[in-house]
Design an enzyme around this catalytic site. Structure first.
Site, mmCIF file in Angstrom:
data_model
loop_
_atom_site.group_PDB
_atom_site.id
_atom_site.type_symbol
_atom_site.label_atom_id
_atom_site.label_comp_id
_atom_site.label_asym_id
_atom_site.label_seq_id
_atom_site.Cartn_x
_atom_site.Cartn_y
_atom_site.Cartn_z
ATOM 1 N N ASP A 81 -3.737 0.905 -11.511
ATOM 2 C CA ASP A 81 -3.357 2.262 -10.459
ATOM 3 C C ASP A 81 -3.501 3.393 -11.164
ATOM 4 O O ASP A 81 -3.673 4.388 -10.466
ATOM 5 C CB ASP A 81 -2.168 2.029 -9.809
ATOM 6 C CG ASP A 81 -2.154 0.899 -8.918
ATOM 7 O OD1 ASP A 81 -3.133 0.154 -8.381
ATOM 8 O OD2 ASP A 81 -1.099 0.252 -8.415
ATOM 9 N N GLY B 14 -5.141 1.045 -5.630
ATOM 10 C CA GLY B 14 -4.407 2.282 -6.335
ATOM 11 C C GLY B 14 -3.321 2.392 -5.885
ATOM 12 O O GLY B 14 -2.619 3.555 -6.306
ATOM 13 N N GLY C 82 -21.633 8.798 -6.510
ATOM 14 C CA GLY C 82 -22.169 10.224 -5.806
ATOM 15 C C GLY C 82 -21.932 10.036 -4.439
ATOM 16 O O GLY C 82 -22.765 10.133 -3.583
ATOM 17 N N SER D 183 -27.693 7.772 5.485
ATOM 18 C CA SER D 183 -26.675 6.858 5.520
ATOM 19 C C SER D 183 -25.459 7.826 4.617
ATOM 20 O O SER D 183 -25.751 8.411 4.018
ATOM 21 C CB SER D 183 -27.010 6.010 4.421
ATOM 22 O OG SER D 183 -27.277 6.232 3.322
ATOM 23 N N ARG E 106 -9.277 -6.130 -9.248
ATOM 24 C CA ARG E 106 -8.262 -6.565 -10.343
ATOM 25 C C ARG E 106 -8.639 -7.578 -11.387
ATOM 26 O O ARG E 106 -7.857 -7.662 -12.370
ATOM 27 C CB ARG E 106 -7.128 -6.847 -9.456
ATOM 28 C CG ARG E 106 -5.897 -5.963 -9.895
ATOM 29 C CD ARG E 106 -4.694 -6.224 -9.031
ATOM 30 N NE ARG E 106 -4.013 -7.421 -8.825
ATOM 31 C CZ ARG E 106 -3.177 -7.845 -8.099
ATOM 32 N NH1 ARG E 106 -2.481 -6.841 -7.336
ATOM 33 N NH2 ARG E 106 -2.592 -9.049 -8.155
HETATM 34 O O1 F6P Z 1 -0.206 -2.266 -8.226
HETATM 35 C C1 F6P Z 1 -1.629 -2.968 -8.405
HETATM 36 C C2 F6P Z 1 -2.219 -3.233 -7.067
HETATM 37 O O2 F6P Z 1 -3.411 -3.926 -7.163
HETATM 38 C C3 F6P Z 1 -2.305 -2.155 -6.083
HETATM 39 O O3 F6P Z 1 -3.288 -1.482 -6.385
HETATM 40 C C4 F6P Z 1 -2.294 -2.462 -4.750
HETATM 41 O O4 F6P Z 1 -1.866 -1.585 -4.031
HETATM 42 C C5 F6P Z 1 -1.248 -3.702 -4.932
HETATM 43 O O5 F6P Z 1 -1.071 -4.115 -6.415
HETATM 44 C C6 F6P Z 1 -1.173 -5.008 -4.390
HETATM 45 O O6 F6P Z 1 -0.155 -5.815 -4.331
HETATM 46 P P1 F6P Z 1 -0.146 -7.459 -4.354
HETATM 47 O O7 F6P Z 1 -0.842 -8.099 -5.491
HETATM 48 O O8 F6P Z 1 1.122 -7.885 -4.307
HETATM 49 O O9 F6P Z 1 -0.836 -7.619 -2.931
#
Ligand code: F6P
Length: 316
Positions: free
Chosen positions: A127, A170, A185, A211, A248
């Site tokens: 984040d 985030g 962009g 678009s 992630r």
């Molecule tokens: O803090 C990292 C994050 O991926 C955030 O961006 C997102 O809001 C949250 O964790 C999602 O949480 P969880 O893994 O508990 O669904």
């Protein structure tokens, strides 16, 4: 200090494994035993421990996720559970802890310090929402992954002349959205630090028949209503695309791996040299020790980004 524990907590992020490897490597050099704690604070409460060694962490520097597992421990929020930790530390011979995680995890470290346990933190979260550091571990990788996804969606949007609202993660921070918007962009970037109304977004997009890609930070809330407004105002197809957990996972970028390893080593050194209650941040590519009270503050979008880049992105 003879024996140190390390845990990863909260949402996993690319770079956490590099931090573990850095801490283990530095510990071996200093002949300090390092114990991996499984599943974050839950593993600390349940004494799920595993000694780590350089052979165990071989080749993990750029591996995504965390080899220690992680959790958002609800029990650890409760003082009655946290009160057990000093006894656990004493009975298992742990002299201090390295905590790798985001804002909530560092607040857990603050609570441990209040119970007299030496801790050092490492900012492991995509984040980029912690204070005193140029970036958090995983942010660069997650932004890069989201950029790749948006480029693919741009191919589709261009071909179909459609509008895509792309939600990026985030939490309450617009950093990922800002970076992704700039790198791709995009036609509009909506961030919680300077949110725009659906009408403002529609007005901007109505200036072109082409678009359009709108990058939407999840901290701005559910984009469904905004998408409906855009559809009605623009008379065009509007699709919502959530990148979600894809951003992630995956191989950590070279920068996250490099910085993560350095942060792990710096955390072990700080703890073993008697410093505590600090998070290892990064400034000018060097590890720095940031007091917890600074680290747990939010990381605002700096004025130069808000004043120069964001208006450019939203009015082009
Ligand atoms: O803090 C990292 C994050 O991926 C955030 O961006 C997102 O809001 C949250 O964790 C999602 O949480 P969880 O893994 O508990 O669904």
């Amino acid at each position: 200090m003879k024996r140190v524990g390390i845990l990863t907590s909260g949402g996993d992020s690319p770079g956490m494994n590099a931090a573990i490897a850095g801490a283990v490597t530095a510990a071996e050099q200093k002949r300090i035993e390092i114990i991996g704690i499984w599943n974050g604070y839950d593993g600390l409460l349940d004494e799920q421990f595993l000694p780590l060694s350089s052979s165990r962490v071989r080749g993990i520097n750029s591996l995504g996720g965390t080899i220690l597992g992680t959790s958002r421990s609800e029990r650890f929020m409760l003082p009655e559970w946290r009160r057990r930790v000093p006894d656990t530390m004493a009975s298992t011979g742990l002299d201090g802890l390295i905590i790798v995680g985001g804002n909530g995890s560092l607040k857990g470290a603050v609570a441990l310090e209040q119970a007299g346990i030496p801790t050092v933190g490492i900012p492991g979260t995509i984040d980029n929402d912690l204070g005193g550091t140029d970036f958090t571990l995983g942010f660069v990788t997650a932004a890069e992954t989201a950029v790749k996804a948006v480029r693919r969606l741009t191919d589709v949007a261009l071909s179909e002349k459609g509008v895509f609202v792309v939600e990026v993660m985030g939490r309450n921070s617009g950093y990922i959205a800002m970076f992704v918007g700039l790198a791709t962009g995009a036609d509009f970037v909506n961030i919680p630090e300077a949110p725009s109304t659906p009408q403002e977004i529609a007005l901007k997009l109505s200036q072109s028949e082409e678009s359009a890609i709108v990058i939407w930070a999840e901290g701005c809330g559910d984009p469904s209503a905004a998408a409906e407004t855009l559809k009605a105002a623009l008379h065009r197809d509007v699709e919502i695309s959530r990148i979600g957990y894809l951003q992630r996972g995956g191989t950590a970028s070279t920068l996250d791996s490099f910085i993560g390893f350095g942060m792990g080593a710096a955390a072990l050194n700080a703890l073993s040299e008697g410093r505590r209650s600090v998070m290892i941040g990064v400034r000018n590519l060097q590890p720095v020790e940031v007091p917890y009270e600074v680290a747990v503050q939010t990381n605002p979008i700096p004025p130069y980004l808000q004043q120069i880049l964001l208006p450019l992105l939203n009015t082009r």
